[in-house]
Design a protein around this motif. Structure first.
Motif, short mmCIF file in Angstrom:
data_model
loop_
_atom_site.label_atom_id
_atom_site.label_comp_id
_atom_site.label_asym_id
_atom_site.label_seq_id
_atom_site.Cartn_x
_atom_site.Cartn_y
_atom_site.Cartn_z
N SER A 39 37.34 -3.89 22.89
CA SER A 39 36.71 -3.54 21.61
C SER A 39 37.70 -3.81 20.49
O SER A 39 38.89 -3.50 20.62
N CYS A 41 38.22 -3.27 16.26
CA CYS A 41 37.72 -2.56 15.07
C CYS A 41 38.62 -2.83 13.88
O CYS A 41 39.81 -3.10 14.04
N THR A 42 38.03 -2.74 12.69
CA THR A 42 38.85 -2.73 11.48
C THR A 42 39.49 -1.35 11.39
O THR A 42 38.89 -0.36 11.83
N ASP A 44 40.52 0.65 8.63
CA ASP A 44 40.14 1.64 7.63
C ASP A 44 39.20 1.00 6.63
O ASP A 44 39.63 0.14 5.86
N PRO A 45 37.94 1.33 6.61
CA PRO A 45 37.28 2.26 7.51
C PRO A 45 37.10 1.63 8.89
O PRO A 45 36.98 0.40 9.01
N ARG A 46 37.07 2.47 9.89
CA ARG A 46 36.98 1.99 11.27
C ARG A 46 35.56 1.50 11.56
O ARG A 46 34.62 2.28 11.63
N ARG A 47 35.44 0.16 11.69
CA ARG A 47 34.15 -0.47 11.99
C ARG A 47 34.34 -1.47 13.11
O ARG A 47 35.30 -2.25 13.09
N PRO A 48 33.43 -1.50 14.07
CA PRO A 48 33.57 -2.48 15.15
C PRO A 48 33.29 -3.89 14.66
O PRO A 48 32.49 -4.10 13.76
N ILE A 49 33.97 -4.82 15.28
CA ILE A 49 33.72 -6.24 15.02
C ILE A 49 32.96 -6.74 16.23
O ILE A 49 33.54 -6.97 17.29
#
Length: 87
Positions: A39, A41-42, A44-49
């Protein structure tokens, strides 16, 4: 075994799933191999790619060890991030 780390400002998580053989008595035997679930994620903010990536070895074979799966998962995540950042 799980591994979490940062790579080029992305958060990478590599989780290992063991695959067990079923015996004739419908009980689980020892692990016969492992799958890496990656997995990204970015931070901040934590978002999945995308969705988590499930990886097996070449030839659609399971990884022999947890370390092999962790290494392959980490390398795959780095390639995805590098491809995403390339112009």
């Amino acid at each position: 075994m799980d591994k979490m780390y940062s790579y080029k400002d992305f958060e990478v998580t590599v989780k290992i799933e063991s695959v067990r053989a079923l015996s004739s008595e419908f009980t689980y035997g020892p692990p016969v191999g492992y799958i890496a679930v990656v997995s990204i994620c970015t931070p901040d903010p934590r978002r999945p790619i995308g969705v988590p990536i499930r990886l097996v070895n070449e030839g659609n074979r399971l990884f022999d060890t947890e370390n092999d799966a962790i290494t392959a998962g980490s390398n795959a995540a780095q390639r995805v991030i590098d491809d995403r950042l390339s112009p």
